[in-house]
Scaffold this motif. Structure first.
Motif, PDB file in Angstrom:
ATOM      1  N   ILE A 166     -33.782  40.323  64.691  1.00  0.00           N
ATOM      2  CA  ILE A 166     -34.022  40.303  63.225  1.00  0.00           C
ATOM      3  C   ILE A 166     -32.994  39.442  62.499  1.00  0.00           C
ATOM      4  O   ILE A 166     -32.857  39.533  61.273  1.00  0.00           O
ATOM      5  CB  ILE A 166     -34.062  41.727  62.624  1.00  0.00           C
ATOM      6  CG1 ILE A 166     -32.787  42.504  62.959  1.00  0.00           C
ATOM      7  CG2 ILE A 166     -35.313  42.463  63.078  1.00  0.00           C
ATOM      8  CD1 ILE A 166     -32.295  43.351  61.812  1.00  0.00           C
ATOM      9  N   ILE A 167     -32.271  38.607  63.244  1.00  0.00           N
ATOM     10  CA  ILE A 167     -31.326  37.695  62.580  1.00  0.00           C
ATOM     11  C   ILE A 167     -32.113  36.845  61.567  1.00  0.00           C
ATOM     12  O   ILE A 167     -33.284  36.545  61.784  1.00  0.00           O
ATOM     13  CB  ILE A 167     -30.587  36.827  63.631  1.00  0.00           C
ATOM     14  CG1 ILE A 167     -29.423  36.081  62.984  1.00  0.00           C
ATOM     15  CG2 ILE A 167     -31.543  35.893  64.365  1.00  0.00           C
ATOM     16  CD1 ILE A 167     -28.481  35.428  63.978  1.00  0.00           C
ATOM     17  N   ALA A 168     -31.440  36.527  60.450  1.00  0.00           N
ATOM     18  CA  ALA A 168     -32.058  35.693  59.409  1.00  0.00           C
ATOM     19  C   ALA A 168     -33.291  36.374  58.797  1.00  0.00           C
ATOM     20  O   ALA A 168     -34.381  35.821  58.779  1.00  0.00           O
ATOM     21  CB  ALA A 168     -32.406  34.301  59.953  1.00  0.00           C
ATOM     22  N   SER A 169     -33.100  37.601  58.336  1.00  0.00           N
ATOM     23  CA  SER A 169     -34.159  38.312  57.603  1.00  0.00           C
ATOM     24  C   SER A 169     -33.821  38.241  56.115  1.00  0.00           C
ATOM     25  O   SER A 169     -32.718  38.595  55.703  1.00  0.00           O
ATOM     26  CB  SER A 169     -34.242  39.774  58.058  1.00  0.00           C
ATOM     27  OG  SER A 169     -34.749  39.841  59.373  1.00  0.00           O
ATOM     28  N   TRP A 170     -34.777  37.860  55.312  1.00  0.00           N
ATOM     29  CA  TRP A 170     -34.530  37.365  53.954  1.00  0.00           C
ATOM     30  C   TRP A 170     -34.385  38.437  52.881  1.00  0.00           C
ATOM     31  O   TRP A 170     -35.113  39.432  52.897  1.00  0.00           O
ATOM     32  CB  TRP A 170     -35.689  36.439  53.562  1.00  0.00           C
ATOM     33  CG  TRP A 170     -35.499  35.798  52.228  1.00  0.00           C
ATOM     34  CD1 TRP A 170     -34.820  34.655  51.961  1.00  0.00           C
ATOM     35  CD2 TRP A 170     -35.982  36.288  50.968  1.00  0.00           C
ATOM     36  NE1 TRP A 170     -34.846  34.400  50.616  1.00  0.00           N
ATOM     37  CE2 TRP A 170     -35.561  35.377  49.980  1.00  0.00           C
ATOM     38  CE3 TRP A 170     -36.725  37.403  50.580  1.00  0.00           C
ATOM     39  CZ2 TRP A 170     -35.849  35.542  48.617  1.00  0.00           C
ATOM     40  CZ3 TRP A 170     -37.014  37.568  49.225  1.00  0.00           C
ATOM     41  CH2 TRP A 170     -36.585  36.649  48.264  1.00  0.00           C
ATOM     42  N   GLY A 171     -33.496  38.202  51.975  1.00  0.00           N
ATOM     43  CA  GLY A 171     -33.616  38.710  50.623  1.00  0.00           C
ATOM     44  C   GLY A 171     -33.086  40.098  50.297  1.00  0.00           C
ATOM     45  O   GLY A 171     -33.343  40.592  49.204  1.00  0.00           O
ATOM     46  N   LYS A 172     -32.330  40.752  51.178  1.00  0.00           N
ATOM     47  CA  LYS A 172     -31.893  42.120  50.892  1.00  0.00           C
ATOM     48  C   LYS A 172     -30.375  42.209  50.915  1.00  0.00           C
ATOM     49  O   LYS A 172     -29.711  41.427  51.592  1.00  0.00           O
ATOM     50  CB  LYS A 172     -32.450  43.095  51.937  1.00  0.00           C
ATOM     51  CG  LYS A 172     -33.957  43.095  52.059  1.00  0.00           C
ATOM     52  CD  LYS A 172     -34.605  43.809  50.902  1.00  0.00           C
ATOM     53  CE  LYS A 172     -36.129  43.811  51.060  1.00  0.00           C
ATOM     54  NZ  LYS A 172     -36.798  44.320  49.869  1.00  0.00           N
ATOM     55  N   ARG A 173     -29.862  43.208  50.211  1.00  0.00           N
ATOM     56  CA  ARG A 173     -28.448  43.529  50.320  1.00  0.00           C
ATOM     57  C   ARG A 173     -28.289  44.720  51.262  1.00  0.00           C
ATOM     58  O   ARG A 173     -29.266  45.234  51.763  1.00  0.00           O
ATOM     59  CB  ARG A 173     -27.856  43.768  48.941  1.00  0.00           C
ATOM     60  CG  ARG A 173     -27.885  42.475  48.118  1.00  0.00           C
ATOM     61  CD  ARG A 173     -27.543  42.724  46.682  1.00  0.00           C
ATOM     62  NE  ARG A 173     -26.138  43.086  46.544  1.00  0.00           N
ATOM     63  CZ  ARG A 173     -25.149  42.192  46.375  1.00  0.00           C
ATOM     64  NH1 ARG A 173     -25.420  40.900  46.309  1.00  0.00           N
ATOM     65  NH2 ARG A 173     -23.897  42.588  46.260  1.00  0.00           N
ATOM     66  N   LEU A 174     -27.046  45.106  51.509  1.00  0.00           N
ATOM     67  CA  LEU A 174     -26.759  45.961  52.668  1.00  0.00           C
ATOM     68  C   LEU A 174     -27.713  47.155  52.881  1.00  0.00           C
ATOM     69  O   LEU A 174     -28.351  47.243  53.930  1.00  0.00           O
ATOM     70  CB  LEU A 174     -25.301  46.449  52.609  1.00  0.00           C
ATOM     71  CG  LEU A 174     -24.881  47.376  53.742  1.00  0.00           C
ATOM     72  CD1 LEU A 174     -25.031  46.694  55.091  1.00  0.00           C
ATOM     73  CD2 LEU A 174     -23.442  47.850  53.549  1.00  0.00           C
ATOM     74  N   ILE A 175     -27.784  48.058  51.920  1.00  0.00           N
ATOM     75  CA  ILE A 175     -28.514  49.309  52.193  1.00  0.00           C
ATOM     76  C   ILE A 175     -30.015  49.029  52.361  1.00  0.00           C
ATOM     77  O   ILE A 175     -30.664  49.557  53.268  1.00  0.00           O
ATOM     78  CB  ILE A 175     -28.244  50.358  51.073  1.00  0.00           C
ATOM     79  CG1 ILE A 175     -26.707  50.566  50.902  1.00  0.00           C
ATOM     80  CG2 ILE A 175     -28.944  51.678  51.384  1.00  0.00           C
ATOM     81  CD1 ILE A 175     -25.932  50.931  52.141  1.00  0.00           C
ATOM     82  N   ASP A 176     -30.556  48.149  51.501  1.00  0.00           N
ATOM     83  CA  ASP A 176     -31.974  47.772  51.637  1.00  0.00           C
ATOM     84  C   ASP A 176     -32.233  47.003  52.927  1.00  0.00           C
ATOM     85  O   ASP A 176     -33.288  47.119  53.541  1.00  0.00           O
ATOM     86  CB  ASP A 176     -32.407  46.864  50.474  1.00  0.00           C
ATOM     87  CG  ASP A 176     -32.673  47.673  49.228  1.00  0.00           C
ATOM     88  OD1 ASP A 176     -32.789  48.907  49.352  1.00  0.00           O
ATOM     89  OD2 ASP A 176     -32.736  47.064  48.150  1.00  0.00           O
TER      90      ASP A 176
END
Ligand code: GUN
Ligand code: ZN
Length: 428
Positions: free
Chosen positions: A81-91
């Protein structure tokens, strides 16, 4: 038979973060004599050729012979799942990470990803790593078996979580203790493997689970203990609400027996003065994960403050929160964070961090992470002209560091011309 490797040889005479970059030098026409998986002699090529006429010679030309890179904090189960877009840590954890980690309930999948991860790491010149696994004991067996098959020095542990994680990805205080203890007994000290006690982070462990793992660590103080600390501001607020009596985030670990000289705290971006003072006092290590800190939007590691405090610091990809497997790319990101915090790190300091700095953080600096007599022969040959743009810049270099820096800033797996584990070439 002994083997003689000729090239430009990177040598450490001290800690360049403390003593300055001058303590790192490169033997322009250097040589390493390897026997029985260890470095038996290091010196000038002409001297070693004369003294060891029977040795089998490999001439690496202008390639840089360096210790293999050491990645001090990685999540091998997040490889896919490396390079999964658009979220910050908890999300990011809830959206991408936890569903992927769930798949490691299947031991065959764990075996497949463990092998893929180690092959990717090796192709990037990383010869040792300290990895989180998942809550599944088979995920620990998978990475240790894969590392053992490749002869690698590897550190890893079962990631423990008993709350704030989905059903199927939670253990309990007791099963975390029991399974960690069993894995430790099975793997710690076997071949080149070491077990690491691994509570994921305070939000996903109850106080009871942290206490249980603190008790396990007290029974095995020679083991490392790894976790996450003060990565994002929202996370710190959440920890405050979950542990209302704690003085700060570090105290959630400290008050449960999870602070000590063999502790590794990943990220450690937003530290209070009390936290940084306690970490320095105890000799725990901070693991800097610069590509991850930018990618997940966590913040800037405070290089000037941490260096002034004399902290022990390792460097890491934090894959898959980190956006790259390459420790070259990770050095470049650390350099950029240094620039943004007004602490320009010298190429000698960056290279040392990715090798001996990480090795010292992981308490294996007497075995790997430096080219010196008696060290295990985990080393790499680095092509300092691996792409046209790097080659044209390096050709203008006035000294070795000007020749190395373009590879730090722009290099990737194409720069890794060869990898040796305990003296044996990987892939042949
Ligand atoms: N904090 C808790 N778990 C994780 C993780 O898997 N990655 C990162 N970057 N931070 C974390
Ligand atoms: Zn991490």
């Amino acid at each position: 038979m002994a083997e003689l490797h000729l090239g430009q040889v990177m040598v450490y005479q001290g800690d360049p973060l403390v003593e300055g970059p001058e303590v790192v030098s490169v033997l322009r026409h250097g040589a390493l004599l390897i026997a029985d998986g260890k470095i038996s002699v290091i010196g000038e090529a002409s001297d070693l050729r004369a003294a060891h006429p029977q040795a089998q010679i490999t001439d690496h030309g202008d390639h840089l012979l360096s210790p293999g890179f050491i990645d001090a904090h990685v999540h091998y189960p997040q490889t896919a799942i490396i390079a999964s877009w658009g979220k910050r840590l908890i999300d990011w954890l809830n959206t991408y990470t936890f569903p992927e980690e769930m798949r490691f309930g299947d031991p065959d999948y764990a075996t497949e990803v463990a092998g893929r991860y180690l092959d990717l790491a090796l192709s990037n010149g990383t010869t040792s790593a300290c990895s989180y696994c998942t809550i599944h004991p088979a995920s620990v067996d998978a990475i240790f078996e894969a590392a053992q098959a490749r002869g690698m020095r590897m550190l890893a542990g079962k990631t423990c979580m008993d709350r704030n994680a989905p059903e199927g990805l939670r253990d309990t205080a007791k099963t975390a203790y029991d399974q960690s203890a069993a894995l430790l007994a099975r793997w710690h000290g076997v071949d080149r493997l070491g077990y690491v006690i691994t509570p994921r982070f305070s939000p996903t462990s109850s106080p009871e689970q942290l206490s249980a793992l603190g008790a396990l660590w007290a029974e095995h103080p020679d083991c490392l203990m790894q976790t996450h600390l003060s990565e994002q501001v929202d996370e710190i607020e959440w920890v405050k609400s979950l542990y209302p009596k704690a003085r700060d985030y570090l105290d959630t670990y400290e008050s449960h027996g999870l602070l000590g000289e063999n502790a590794l705290y990943g990220h450690a971006i937003h530290l209070t003065p009390r936290e940084s003072a306690r970490i320095a006092e105890t000799g725990a290590a901070l693991i800097h994960c610069p590509t991850s800190n930018s990618f997940i939007g966590s913040g800037l590691f405070d290089w000037p403050a941490r260096l002034a405090e004399g902290q022990r610091i390792g460097l890491a990809t934090d894959t898959g929160g980190g956006s790259n497997f390459s420790m070259l790319r990770t050095m470049a990101a650390a350099y950029e964070v240094g620039q943004l915090t007004h602490q320009p790190l010298h190429p000698a300091q960056l290279w040392w961090l990715a090798t001996q700095g990480s090795a010292r953080a992981l308490r294996i600096g007497d075995k790997v992470g430096a080219l010196a007599v008696g060290m295990e022969a985990d080393f790499i040959a680095v092509n300092l002209a691996s792409t046209p743009v790097i080659a044209q810049r390096a050709s203008r270099a006035n000294d070795i560091w000007e020749a190395v820096f373009p590879t730090i800033m722009m290099g990737d797996d194409r720069a890794i011309a060869g990898v040796w584990i305990a003296g044996r070439k990987v892939g042949s």
